[in-house]
Design a protein around this motif. Structure first.
Motif, PDB file in Angstrom:
ATOM      1  N   ALA A   1       0.814  -1.189   0.000  1.00  0.00           N
ATOM      2  CA  ALA A   1       0.000   0.000   0.000  1.00  0.00           C
ATOM      3  C   ALA A   1       0.862   1.259   0.000  1.00  0.00           C
ATOM      4  O   ALA A   1       0.398   2.299  -0.372  1.00  0.00           O
ATOM      5  N   VAL A   2       2.112   1.146   0.385  1.00  0.00           N
ATOM      6  CA  VAL A   2       2.961   2.318   0.488  1.00  0.00           C
ATOM      7  C   VAL A   2       3.559   2.696  -0.870  1.00  0.00           C
ATOM      8  O   VAL A   2       3.534   3.829  -1.277  1.00  0.00           O
ATOM      9  N   GLY A   3       4.117   1.721  -1.589  1.00  0.00           N
ATOM     10  CA  GLY A   3       4.780   2.001  -2.864  1.00  0.00           C
ATOM     11  C   GLY A   3       4.173   1.187  -3.993  1.00  0.00           C
ATOM     12  O   GLY A   3       2.980   0.934  -4.019  1.00  0.00           O
ATOM     13  N   ASN A   4       5.025   0.758  -4.904  1.00  0.00           N
ATOM     14  CA  ASN A   4       4.569   0.039  -6.090  1.00  0.00           C
ATOM     15  C   ASN A   4       4.647  -1.472  -5.968  1.00  0.00           C
ATOM     16  O   ASN A   4       4.238  -2.177  -6.876  1.00  0.00           O
ATOM     17  N   LEU A   5       5.220  -2.004  -4.899  1.00  0.00           N
ATOM     18  CA  LEU A   5       5.382  -3.447  -4.750  1.00  0.00           C
ATOM     19  C   LEU A   5       4.158  -4.060  -4.081  1.00  0.00           C
ATOM     20  O   LEU A   5       3.274  -3.360  -3.591  1.00  0.00           O
ATOM     21  N   ALA A   6       4.135  -5.381  -4.043  1.00  0.00           N
ATOM     22  CA  ALA A   6       3.031  -6.097  -3.399  1.00  0.00           C
ATOM     23  C   ALA A   6       3.065  -5.879  -1.887  1.00  0.00           C
ATOM     24  O   ALA A   6       4.120  -5.635  -1.305  1.00  0.00           O
ATOM     25  N   ASP A   7       1.903  -5.965  -1.273  1.00  0.00           N
ATOM     26  CA  ASP A   7       1.743  -5.900   0.180  1.00  0.00           C
ATOM     27  C   ASP A   7       1.119  -7.227   0.608  1.00  0.00           C
ATOM     28  O   ASP A   7      -0.082  -7.307   0.876  1.00  0.00           O
ATOM     29  N   PRO A   8       1.934  -8.302   0.662  1.00  0.00           N
ATOM     30  CA  PRO A   8       1.377  -9.634   0.840  1.00  0.00           C
ATOM     31  C   PRO A   8       0.928  -9.948   2.260  1.00  0.00           C
ATOM     32  O   PRO A   8       1.456  -9.432   3.241  1.00  0.00           O
ATOM     33  N   PHE A   9      -0.068 -10.808   2.309  1.00  0.00           N
ATOM     34  CA  PHE A   9      -0.474 -11.464   3.541  1.00  0.00           C
ATOM     35  C   PHE A   9      -0.931 -12.870   3.161  1.00  0.00           C
ATOM     36  O   PHE A   9      -1.209 -13.150   1.997  1.00  0.00           O
ATOM     37  N   VAL A  10      -0.977 -13.754   4.146  1.00  0.00           N
ATOM     38  CA  VAL A  10      -1.388 -15.130   3.908  1.00  0.00           C
ATOM     39  C   VAL A  10      -2.681 -15.394   4.649  1.00  0.00           C
ATOM     40  O   VAL A  10      -2.806 -15.075   5.836  1.00  0.00           O
ATOM     41  N   SER A  11      -3.620 -15.963   3.954  1.00  0.00           N
ATOM     42  CA  SER A  11      -4.865 -16.424   4.546  1.00  0.00           C
ATOM     43  C   SER A  11      -4.750 -17.936   4.715  1.00  0.00           C
ATOM     44  O   SER A  11      -4.361 -18.641   3.784  1.00  0.00           O
ATOM     45  N   VAL A  12      -5.063 -18.425   5.909  1.00  0.00           N
ATOM     46  CA  VAL A  12      -4.912 -19.836   6.240  1.00  0.00           C
ATOM     47  C   VAL A  12      -6.284 -20.407   6.558  1.00  0.00           C
ATOM     48  O   VAL A  12      -7.025 -19.839   7.371  1.00  0.00           O
ATOM     49  N   ASP A  26       5.071  -3.426   0.850  1.00  0.00           N
ATOM     50  CA  ASP A  26       6.092  -3.234  -0.196  1.00  0.00           C
ATOM     51  C   ASP A  26       7.177  -4.311  -0.195  1.00  0.00           C
ATOM     52  O   ASP A  26       8.363  -4.012  -0.079  1.00  0.00           O
ATOM     53  N   GLU A  27       6.784  -5.565  -0.369  1.00  0.00           N
ATOM     54  CA  GLU A  27       7.765  -6.650  -0.320  1.00  0.00           C
ATOM     55  C   GLU A  27       7.378  -7.761  -1.282  1.00  0.00           C
ATOM     56  O   GLU A  27       6.275  -8.275  -1.234  1.00  0.00           O
ATOM     57  N   LEU A  28       8.315  -8.136  -2.155  1.00  0.00           N
ATOM     58  CA  LEU A  28       8.077  -9.234  -3.091  1.00  0.00           C
ATOM     59  C   LEU A  28       8.515 -10.580  -2.524  1.00  0.00           C
ATOM     60  O   LEU A  28       8.107 -11.623  -3.013  1.00  0.00           O
ATOM     61  N   SER A  29       9.372 -10.562  -1.495  1.00  0.00           N
ATOM     62  CA  SER A  29       9.818 -11.790  -0.830  1.00  0.00           C
ATOM     63  C   SER A  29       9.654 -11.596   0.675  1.00  0.00           C
ATOM     64  O   SER A  29      10.627 -11.419   1.406  1.00  0.00           O
ATOM     65  N   PRO A  30       8.418 -11.623   1.165  1.00  0.00           N
ATOM     66  CA  PRO A  30       8.179 -11.283   2.573  1.00  0.00           C
ATOM     67  C   PRO A  30       8.676 -12.329   3.551  1.00  0.00           C
ATOM     68  O   PRO A  30       8.726 -13.512   3.246  1.00  0.00           O
ATOM     69  N   HIS A  31       9.059 -11.851   4.714  1.00  0.00           N
ATOM     70  CA  HIS A  31       9.422 -12.690   5.857  1.00  0.00           C
ATOM     71  C   HIS A  31       8.655 -12.143   7.050  1.00  0.00           C
ATOM     72  O   HIS A  31       8.750 -10.960   7.345  1.00  0.00           O
ATOM     73  N   TRP A  32       7.914 -13.013   7.726  1.00  0.00           N
ATOM     74  CA  TRP A  32       7.154 -12.589   8.889  1.00  0.00           C
ATOM     75  C   TRP A  32       8.040 -12.762  10.101  1.00  0.00           C
ATOM     76  O   TRP A  32       8.464 -13.866  10.442  1.00  0.00           O
ATOM     77  N   ASP A  57      -2.372  -9.884  -2.259  1.00  0.00           N
ATOM     78  CA  ASP A  57      -1.827  -8.531  -2.229  1.00  0.00           C
ATOM     79  C   ASP A  57      -2.894  -7.634  -1.616  1.00  0.00           C
ATOM     80  O   ASP A  57      -3.997  -7.524  -2.137  1.00  0.00           O
ATOM     81  N   HIS A  58      -2.564  -7.016  -0.498  1.00  0.00           N
ATOM     82  CA  HIS A  58      -3.492  -6.152   0.227  1.00  0.00           C
ATOM     83  C   HIS A  58      -3.443  -4.739  -0.355  1.00  0.00           C
ATOM     84  O   HIS A  58      -2.371  -4.174  -0.546  1.00  0.00           O
ATOM     85  N   ASP A  59      -4.594  -4.192  -0.657  1.00  0.00           N
ATOM     86  CA  ASP A  59      -4.676  -2.809  -1.110  1.00  0.00           C
ATOM     87  C   ASP A  59      -5.397  -1.974  -0.063  1.00  0.00           C
ATOM     88  O   ASP A  59      -6.070  -2.515   0.815  1.00  0.00           O
ATOM     89  N   LEU A  60      -5.253  -0.658  -0.136  1.00  0.00           N
ATOM     90  CA  LEU A  60      -5.837   0.224   0.875  1.00  0.00           C
ATOM     91  C   LEU A  60      -7.355   0.166   0.922  1.00  0.00           C
ATOM     92  O   LEU A  60      -7.953   0.327   1.975  1.00  0.00           O
ATOM     93  N   LYS A  61      -7.989  -0.063  -0.213  1.00  0.00           N
ATOM     94  CA  LYS A  61      -9.445  -0.118  -0.247  1.00  0.00           C
ATOM     95  C   LYS A  61      -9.907  -1.399   0.452  1.00  0.00           C
ATOM     96  O   LYS A  61      -9.442  -2.488   0.134  1.00  0.00           O
ATOM     97  N   ILE A  62     -10.802  -1.288   1.400  1.00  0.00           N
ATOM     98  CA  ILE A  62     -11.271  -2.430   2.178  1.00  0.00           C
ATOM     99  C   ILE A  62     -11.876  -3.479   1.256  1.00  0.00           C
ATOM    100  O   ILE A  62     -12.709  -3.186   0.419  1.00  0.00           O
TER     101      ILE A  62
END
Length: 105
Positions: A1-12, A26-32, A57-62
């Motif tokens: 949501a901050v820049g041009n990269l993905a804002d990933p999260f995982v749904s389990v 803003d991370e293409l290779s995220p580490h939690w 990929d999470h975007d600002l719009k709900i």
């Protein structure tokens, strides 16, 4: 949501339960990291159930989440009280024919 990269999260999803990791901005290779929501405990109803992981990929719009990839994990071979370091390919579809990995988790 901050820049041009993905804002990933995982749904389990496991049986009748679901959970979600924190969003990594803003991370293409995220580490939690240890202080983020990244571990979950689920009760087992049927030991042959699959664990489903979906990366979005999470975007600002709900409610505006774009799927990145998914995988179903067979947990029937995993043992209690055992730590595993596993890597799975992510796929854009559940179609088993002619699919290409879009990343890994």
């Amino acid at each position: 949501a901050v820049g041009n990269l993905a804002d990933p999260f995982v749904s389990v999803v496991y049986e009748d339960s679901c959970a979600m990791t924190d969003v990594i901005d803003d991370e293409l290779s995220p580490h939690w990291l240890p202080w983020t929501q990244r571990a979950f405990c689920f009760g087992i109803i049927c030991p042959t159930s699959s664990l489903y992981l979906g990366v979005f990929d999470h975007d600002l719009k709900i409610g505006d989440y774009h799927p990145i990839g998914r995988v179903a994990v067979n947990v029937s071979n995993l043992r209690r009280n055992t730590s595993y370091n596993l890597k799975y390919n992510l796929y854009p579809t559940t179609n088993l024919i002619d699919r290409t990995a879009v990343g890994s988790i």
